[in-house]
Design an enzyme around this catalytic site. Structure first.
Site, PDB file in Angstrom:
ATOM      1  N   TYR A  65      -3.814   9.632  -7.540  1.00  0.00           N
ATOM      2  CA  TYR A  65      -3.932   8.295  -8.135  1.00  0.00           C
ATOM      3  C   TYR A  65      -4.119   8.442  -9.637  1.00  0.00           C
ATOM      4  O   TYR A  65      -4.705   9.428 -10.111  1.00  0.00           O
ATOM      5  CB  TYR A  65      -5.112   7.536  -7.497  1.00  0.00           C
ATOM      6  CG  TYR A  65      -5.231   6.119  -8.020  1.00  0.00           C
ATOM      7  CD1 TYR A  65      -4.155   5.246  -7.917  1.00  0.00           C
ATOM      8  CD2 TYR A  65      -6.396   5.671  -8.640  1.00  0.00           C
ATOM      9  CE1 TYR A  65      -4.230   3.962  -8.433  1.00  0.00           C
ATOM     10  CE2 TYR A  65      -6.484   4.388  -9.143  1.00  0.00           C
ATOM     11  CZ  TYR A  65      -5.384   3.544  -9.034  1.00  0.00           C
ATOM     12  OH  TYR A  65      -5.458   2.277  -9.551  1.00  0.00           O
ATOM     13  N   TYR A  95     -13.774   4.113  -9.494  1.00  0.00           N
ATOM     14  CA  TYR A  95     -13.178   5.270  -8.796  1.00  0.00           C
ATOM     15  C   TYR A  95     -14.100   6.495  -8.892  1.00  0.00           C
ATOM     16  O   TYR A  95     -13.864   7.506  -8.229  1.00  0.00           O
ATOM     17  CB  TYR A  95     -11.797   5.556  -9.387  1.00  0.00           C
ATOM     18  CG  TYR A  95     -10.806   6.145  -8.411  1.00  0.00           C
ATOM     19  CD1 TYR A  95     -10.341   5.420  -7.308  1.00  0.00           C
ATOM     20  CD2 TYR A  95     -10.306   7.435  -8.589  1.00  0.00           C
ATOM     21  CE1 TYR A  95      -9.419   5.967  -6.427  1.00  0.00           C
ATOM     22  CE2 TYR A  95      -9.384   7.981  -7.713  1.00  0.00           C
ATOM     23  CZ  TYR A  95      -8.947   7.238  -6.630  1.00  0.00           C
ATOM     24  OH  TYR A  95      -8.031   7.781  -5.761  1.00  0.00           O
TER      25      TYR A  95
HETATM   26  P1  NAI Z   1      -6.717   6.533   4.795  1.00  0.00           P
HETATM   27  O1  NAI Z   1      -8.178   6.198   4.813  1.00  0.00           O
HETATM   28  O2  NAI Z   1      -5.861   5.920   5.824  1.00  0.00           O
HETATM   29  O3  NAI Z   1      -6.508   8.118   4.793  1.00  0.00           O
HETATM   30  C1  NAI Z   1      -7.463   9.051   4.330  1.00  0.00           C
HETATM   31  C2  NAI Z   1      -7.500  10.159   5.373  1.00  0.00           C
HETATM   32  O4  NAI Z   1      -8.319  11.266   4.983  1.00  0.00           O
HETATM   33  C3  NAI Z   1      -8.070   9.653   6.712  1.00  0.00           C
HETATM   34  O5  NAI Z   1      -7.124   9.843   7.739  1.00  0.00           O
HETATM   35  C4  NAI Z   1      -9.301  10.513   6.911  1.00  0.00           C
HETATM   36  O6  NAI Z   1      -9.620  10.739   8.265  1.00  0.00           O
HETATM   37  C5  NAI Z   1      -8.847  11.788   6.193  1.00  0.00           C
HETATM   38  N1  NAI Z   1      -9.954  12.718   5.969  1.00  0.00           N
HETATM   39  C6  NAI Z   1     -11.169  12.440   5.391  1.00  0.00           C
HETATM   40  N2  NAI Z   1     -11.941  13.544   5.412  1.00  0.00           N
HETATM   41  C7  NAI Z   1     -11.202  14.531   6.008  1.00  0.00           C
HETATM   42  C8  NAI Z   1     -11.448  15.888   6.311  1.00  0.00           C
HETATM   43  N3  NAI Z   1     -12.614  16.481   6.021  1.00  0.00           N
HETATM   44  N4  NAI Z   1     -10.477  16.614   6.924  1.00  0.00           N
HETATM   45  C9  NAI Z   1      -9.285  16.033   7.237  1.00  0.00           C
HETATM   46  N5  NAI Z   1      -8.983  14.755   6.962  1.00  0.00           N
HETATM   47  C10 NAI Z   1      -9.937  14.008   6.366  1.00  0.00           C
HETATM   48  O7  NAI Z   1      -6.228   6.065   3.339  1.00  0.00           O
HETATM   49  P2  NAI Z   1      -4.895   6.342   2.496  1.00  0.00           P
HETATM   50  O8  NAI Z   1      -4.907   5.358   1.413  1.00  0.00           O
HETATM   51  O9  NAI Z   1      -3.721   6.418   3.401  1.00  0.00           O
HETATM   52  O10 NAI Z   1      -5.201   7.753   1.825  1.00  0.00           O
HETATM   53  C11 NAI Z   1      -4.317   8.832   1.841  1.00  0.00           C
HETATM   54  C12 NAI Z   1      -4.262   9.516   0.494  1.00  0.00           C
HETATM   55  O11 NAI Z   1      -3.650   8.638  -0.452  1.00  0.00           O
HETATM   56  C13 NAI Z   1      -5.634   9.895  -0.095  1.00  0.00           C
HETATM   57  O12 NAI Z   1      -5.527  11.131  -0.752  1.00  0.00           O
HETATM   58  C14 NAI Z   1      -5.853   8.789  -1.103  1.00  0.00           C
HETATM   59  O13 NAI Z   1      -6.758   9.145  -2.114  1.00  0.00           O
HETATM   60  C15 NAI Z   1      -4.436   8.649  -1.624  1.00  0.00           C
HETATM   61  N6  NAI Z   1      -4.178   7.435  -2.392  1.00  0.00           N
HETATM   62  C16 NAI Z   1      -4.515   6.211  -1.879  1.00  0.00           C
HETATM   63  C17 NAI Z   1      -4.339   5.083  -2.639  1.00  0.00           C
HETATM   64  C18 NAI Z   1      -4.787   3.753  -2.123  1.00  0.00           C
HETATM   65  O14 NAI Z   1      -4.965   2.817  -2.911  1.00  0.00           O
HETATM   66  N7  NAI Z   1      -4.979   3.596  -0.817  1.00  0.00           N
HETATM   67  C19 NAI Z   1      -3.727   5.123  -3.994  1.00  0.00           C
HETATM   68  C20 NAI Z   1      -3.364   6.449  -4.408  1.00  0.00           C
HETATM   69  C21 NAI Z   1      -3.585   7.558  -3.645  1.00  0.00           C
END
Ligand code: NAI
Length: 273
Positions: free
Chosen positions: A150, A160
């Protein structure tokens, strides 16, 4: 519309929590494009059971792994190769979590143990994934590894907090490991810097709705939706992008090139009246 871009490719997709997750959309599209893959998430996240629905749709197996545990990752890469019948062509790291954000800590009041957890889960895990892949020689030549980032890595978004440092580290790891992977196996490593997206991780950030709207109004194309992010991931896993590596690729509807937009000006003017 599918183009068979990933026909014959094997992958590991981390981070599908529920159908809003970016990783969820990537899995659906990877399937449509002909890939075979395993899904992985933290054992705790599995308890919600949602991922099993996705696994069924994609005809994929689920392998639990805490991405901060090298031991879990070793098991995952070993089992994934057994299940898929060969080395891995693509990996999606879609993992992020900050205890400080979850607990609403201001930047000046961060809990340092939690800060380290943020870095471990959201950034170092990316290094661990690649170090394990290297050690087990698990990647195919011309493979592709992508993590999601991000723009708070480069610019200040106060709510953030420590995730800004985690994303900066993540992008730096992509460069350093990208060099190593390219030299050893011609594998490319990139991060995609995605627009704010309404997911569990996204909406957990304080003031999310406001900065989602702000970002949407600042971006000439509007915020990029999760489905479009998945499209971009697919192109990076495909053979059409074989020489793109060590990049932080902005997938943000133009946000990062803007100073101010007419939409934001109009909004401010309306507020003054
Ligand atoms: P999400 O909450 O659906 O996905 C985050 C995932 O990380 C979850 O599935 C969670 O179980 C997993 N996770 C957390 N701790 C973990 C661990 N110890 N081992 C394995 N998995 C673990 O949310 P999203 O938005 O799909 O996030 C995915 C990526 O996208 C992240 O890196 C997030 O920072 C990034 N991102 C998200 C944005 C947003 O606004 N939603 C914008 C830019 C980047």
């Amino acid at each position: 519309m599918a183009y068979n871009l990933l026909k014959g490719k094997r992958g590991i997709i981390f981070g599908a929590l529920d159908e809003k997750s970016i990783a969820w959309k990537v899995a659906l599209q990877a399937k449509e494009e002909g890939a075979e893959f395993v899904l992985s998430n933290a054992p705790l996240a599995m308890r919600m059971g949602e991922i099993n629905k996705l696994a069924e749709i994609c005809n994929a197996q689920v392998i639990p792994a805490d991405a901060t545990s090298v031991e879990d990752l070793e098991k995952l890469f070993t089992q994934a190769q057994e299940i898929l019948g060969g080395k891995i062509d693509f990996v999606l790291h879609s993992i992020g979590m900050s205890p400080n954000i979850r607990k609403g800590k201001a930047y000046g009041e961060l809990n340092y143990e939690w800060f380290q957890r943020t870095l471990d889960v959201s950034a170092l895990s990316f290094h661990k994934v690649m170090a394990v892949a290297e050690k087990l020689d698990a990647m195919n030549e011309w493979g592709s590894i992508v993590a999601l980032s991000y723009i708070a890595a480069q610019r200040v978004f106060p709510d953030y907090t420590d995730m800004a440092q985690a994303k900066a580290m993540l992008e730096s790891i992509a460069r350093s490991y990208g060099y190593r992977m390219a030299k050893q196996k011609k594998v490319r490593v990139n991060t995609i810097s995605q627009s704010p997206t309404k997911t569990t991780a996204g909406t957990g950030v304080g003031g999310f709705d406001v900065f989602y709207e702000y970002s949407d109004k600042m971006s000439p194309l509007g915020n990029a939706p999760a489905e479009a992010c998945a499209d971009y991931c697919i192109t990076l896993f495909s053979d059409l992008t074989r020489y793109v590596t060590m990049q932080n690729l902005l997938h943000d509807g133009g946000f990062s090139s803007m100073g101010i937009s007419e939409d934001v000006v109009n909004l401010m003017m309306a507020n003054q009246q």
